[in-house]
Design a protein around this motif. Sequence first.
Motif, PDB file in Angstrom:
ATOM      1  N   ALA A   1       5.404  17.356  14.061  1.00  0.00           N
ATOM      2  CA  ALA A   1       5.884  16.109  13.583  1.00  0.00           C
ATOM      3  C   ALA A   1       4.844  15.347  12.841  1.00  0.00           C
ATOM      4  CB  ALA A   1       6.284  15.195  15.039  1.00  0.00           C
ATOM      5  N   ASP A   2       3.614  15.293  13.098  1.00  0.00           N
ATOM      6  CA  ASP A   2       2.872  14.466  12.498  1.00  0.00           C
ATOM      7  C   ASP A   2       2.522  15.164  11.013  1.00  0.00           C
ATOM      8  OD1 ASP A   2       2.223  12.715  14.541  1.00  0.00           O
ATOM      9  OD2 ASP A   2       0.592  13.859  15.229  1.00  0.00           O
ATOM     10  N   ALA A   3       2.474  16.522  10.947  1.00  0.00           N
ATOM     11  CA  ALA A   3       2.308  17.211   9.628  1.00  0.00           C
ATOM     12  C   ALA A   3       3.612  16.787   8.759  1.00  0.00           C
ATOM     13  CB  ALA A   3       1.995  18.464   9.759  1.00  0.00           C
ATOM     14  N   VAL A   4       4.700  16.768   9.295  1.00  0.00           N
ATOM     15  CA  VAL A   4       5.970  16.450   8.603  1.00  0.00           C
ATOM     16  C   VAL A   4       5.921  15.020   7.932  1.00  0.00           C
ATOM     17  CG1 VAL A   4       8.284  16.837   8.412  1.00  0.00           C
ATOM     18  CG2 VAL A   4       7.211  18.400   9.860  1.00  0.00           C
ATOM     19  N   GLN A   5       5.710  14.167   8.662  1.00  0.00           N
ATOM     20  CA  GLN A   5       5.905  12.691   8.609  1.00  0.00           C
ATOM     21  C   GLN A   5       4.713  12.554   7.469  1.00  0.00           C
ATOM     22  OE1 GLN A   5       7.106   9.973  11.650  1.00  0.00           O
ATOM     23  NE2 GLN A   5       6.347  11.634  13.067  1.00  0.00           N
ATOM     24  N   ALA A   6       3.514  13.470   7.396  1.00  0.00           N
ATOM     25  CA  ALA A   6       2.559  13.018   6.409  1.00  0.00           C
ATOM     26  C   ALA A   6       2.868  13.233   5.062  1.00  0.00           C
ATOM     27  CB  ALA A   6       1.388  13.860   6.685  1.00  0.00           C
ATOM     28  N   VAL A   7       3.836  14.337   4.704  1.00  0.00           N
ATOM     29  CA  VAL A   7       4.215  14.745   3.611  1.00  0.00           C
ATOM     30  C   VAL A   7       5.458  14.109   3.167  1.00  0.00           C
ATOM     31  CG1 VAL A   7       3.252  16.874   3.717  1.00  0.00           C
ATOM     32  CG2 VAL A   7       5.354  16.766   4.261  1.00  0.00           C
ATOM     33  N   LEU A   8       6.369  13.388   3.907  1.00  0.00           N
ATOM     34  CA  LEU A   8       7.694  12.950   3.765  1.00  0.00           C
ATOM     35  C   LEU A   8       7.643  12.015   2.435  1.00  0.00           C
ATOM     36  CD1 LEU A   8       9.295  12.189   7.000  1.00  0.00           C
ATOM     37  CD2 LEU A   8       9.934  13.980   5.365  1.00  0.00           C
ATOM     38  N   PRO A   9       6.548  11.090   2.010  1.00  0.00           N
ATOM     39  CA  PRO A   9       6.659  10.220   1.336  1.00  0.00           C
ATOM     40  C   PRO A   9       6.499  10.865  -0.163  1.00  0.00           C
ATOM     41  CG  PRO A   9       5.027   9.451   2.858  1.00  0.00           C
ATOM     42  CD  PRO A   9       5.381  10.635   3.293  1.00  0.00           C
ATOM     43  N   PHE A  10       6.241  12.049  -0.189  1.00  0.00           N
ATOM     44  CA  PHE A  10       5.963  12.770  -1.682  1.00  0.00           C
ATOM     45  C   PHE A  10       6.873  13.910  -1.836  1.00  0.00           C
ATOM     46  CE2 PHE A  10       1.849  12.099   0.822  1.00  0.00           C
ATOM     47  CZ  PHE A  10       1.276  11.048  -0.131  1.00  0.00           C
ATOM     48  N   LEU A  11       8.158  13.941  -1.000  1.00  0.00           N
ATOM     49  CA  LEU A  11       8.921  15.204  -1.172  1.00  0.00           C
ATOM     50  C   LEU A  11      10.178  14.776  -2.213  1.00  0.00           C
ATOM     51  CD1 LEU A  11       9.239  16.594   2.442  1.00  0.00           C
ATOM     52  CD2 LEU A  11       7.517  17.031   0.537  1.00  0.00           C
ATOM     53  N   ASP A  12      10.674  15.648  -2.880  1.00  0.00           N
ATOM     54  CA  ASP A  12      11.778  15.861  -3.489  1.00  0.00           C
ATOM     55  C   ASP A  12      12.918  16.506  -2.879  1.00  0.00           C
ATOM     56  OD1 ASP A  12      10.940  14.133  -5.896  1.00  0.00           O
ATOM     57  OD2 ASP A  12       9.718  15.819  -6.086  1.00  0.00           O
ATOM     58  N   LEU A  13      12.454  17.636  -2.104  1.00  0.00           N
ATOM     59  CA  LEU A  13      13.163  18.413  -1.573  1.00  0.00           C
ATOM     60  C   LEU A  13      12.497  18.956  -0.023  1.00  0.00           C
ATOM     61  CD1 LEU A  13      15.646  20.768  -1.084  1.00  0.00           C
ATOM     62  CD2 LEU A  13      14.194  22.178  -2.534  1.00  0.00           C
ATOM     63  N   LEU A  14      13.424  18.924   0.890  1.00  0.00           N
ATOM     64  CA  LEU A  14      12.994  19.131   2.364  1.00  0.00           C
ATOM     65  C   LEU A  14      13.930  20.199   2.771  1.00  0.00           C
ATOM     66  CD1 LEU A  14      11.366  18.822   4.909  1.00  0.00           C
ATOM     67  CD2 LEU A  14      12.924  16.945   5.443  1.00  0.00           C
ATOM     68  N   VAL A  15      13.355  21.367   3.345  1.00  0.00           N
ATOM     69  CA  VAL A  15      14.179  22.473   3.888  1.00  0.00           C
ATOM     70  C   VAL A  15      13.757  22.714   5.456  1.00  0.00           C
ATOM     71  CG1 VAL A  15      14.732  25.067   3.927  1.00  0.00           C
ATOM     72  CG2 VAL A  15      14.383  23.678   1.280  1.00  0.00           C
ATOM     73  N   LEU A  16      14.604  22.680   6.146  1.00  0.00           N
ATOM     74  CA  LEU A  16      14.394  22.890   7.595  1.00  0.00           C
ATOM     75  C   LEU A  16      15.597  23.366   8.487  1.00  0.00           C
ATOM     76  CD1 LEU A  16      14.051  19.379   9.197  1.00  0.00           C
ATOM     77  CD2 LEU A  16      15.270  19.865   7.132  1.00  0.00           C
ATOM     78  N   ASN A  17      15.454  24.151   9.346  1.00  0.00           N
ATOM     79  CA  ASN A  17      16.533  24.623  10.234  1.00  0.00           C
ATOM     80  C   ASN A  17      16.986  23.736  11.189  1.00  0.00           C
ATOM     81  OD1 ASN A  17      15.008  24.763  12.569  1.00  0.00           O
ATOM     82  ND2 ASN A  17      14.479  26.779  12.269  1.00  0.00           N
ATOM     83  N   ALA A  18      18.046  23.774  11.818  1.00  0.00           N
ATOM     84  CA  ALA A  18      18.604  22.916  12.745  1.00  0.00           C
ATOM     85  C   ALA A  18      17.826  22.287  13.916  1.00  0.00           C
ATOM     86  CB  ALA A  18      20.112  23.412  13.535  1.00  0.00           C
ATOM     87  N   VAL A  19      16.876  23.212  14.577  1.00  0.00           N
ATOM     88  CA  VAL A  19      16.295  22.843  15.617  1.00  0.00           C
ATOM     89  C   VAL A  19      15.168  21.897  15.077  1.00  0.00           C
ATOM     90  CG1 VAL A  19      14.331  23.768  17.167  1.00  0.00           C
ATOM     91  CG2 VAL A  19      16.546  24.916  17.010  1.00  0.00           C
ATOM     92  N   GLU A  20      14.661  22.266  14.018  1.00  0.00           N
ATOM     93  CA  GLU A  20      13.814  21.456  13.334  1.00  0.00           C
ATOM     94  C   GLU A  20      14.135  20.068  12.721  1.00  0.00           C
ATOM     95  OE1 GLU A  20      11.299  25.366  11.564  1.00  0.00           O
ATOM     96  OE2 GLU A  20      12.677  24.372  10.436  1.00  0.00           O
ATOM     97  N   ALA A  21      15.231  19.856  12.415  1.00  0.00           N
ATOM     98  CA  ALA A  21      16.004  18.620  12.010  1.00  0.00           C
ATOM     99  C   ALA A  21      16.040  17.980  13.151  1.00  0.00           C
ATOM    100  CB  ALA A  21      17.307  19.241  11.369  1.00  0.00           C
TER     101      ALA A  21
END
Length: 291
Positions: free
Chosen positions: A163-183
């Motif tokens: 969770a922390d790693a994902v939230q750290a990169v969210l402000p810089f993203l144009d495209l996010l790919v994840l599976n249903a569990v990760e979503a």
Amino acid sequence: MTIFNLGSINADLVYRVPHLPAPGETLAATGFTRGLGGKGANMSVAAARAGARCVHIGAVGGDGVWALDRLTEYGVDTRQIAKSDEATGHAIIAVDEAGENAIILHPGANAALKKVGLINALAEAQAGDFFLTQNETTLQAEGARMAQAKGLRVAYAAAPFEADAVQAVLPFLDLLVLNAVEAAQLEDATEKSVADLSVKDIVVTLGADGCRWYETEEKTVQDFPAFKVDPVDTTGAGDTFTGYLIAGLDRGMPMEQAIRLASKAGALMVTRLGTADVIPDLKDVQDASFN
């Protein structure tokens, strides 16, 4: 254009088993192989085999020369892969008769990449190139920030989920790919639905049910059905999907076309036993037909 992929490089130690082991169970394997893997390496190979120029940014130990040779053979630019005093990362993968898997990761050299290596690797990047990363290495947020500042399109595969790693990169993203569990995990962590995240394009893979694309600026959602296959091994299918998706976008495909190409590549991948070594090339994908 070019895809710069900050990602892991692993030796995949794959054990075929009659079923995935339960806690405390000792289980005899029916087969064993060692191959090239790691989510980063898989995505680089997929992107290269899809026709993109892909520069891999990562690290291996002294025992990883074979991995560099294999990546080069598959068309990946390996000049930005550092040599580390740590052992090359590896994964222990159990695959059952239905093609499902369980994986244990040891990061090794993947966790030893230095910031100077990232800076040097991105020095040749140009606006409009892609920067891609995942969660099996280090410096994801730093890399995403640097790439955005240089005008690169920033893509991220949120696996293995932290969770922390994902939230750290969210402000810089144009495209996010994840599976249903990760979503679902990300929605719990952010207390927002995926559709409300401030990332323009989000693709949620749904396994045998296909995938879903959220375009958050226009507030649109589009479902894509999966190609029907008999799975042999699901290991690396998501990475193949992501590598093909980024390669298609890098070549100027509309998102819908890139997703369909990536879905076809992922479907073909699950009919093969192995990881990076068996990722299909573009001709295989284009020639494949499914019922």
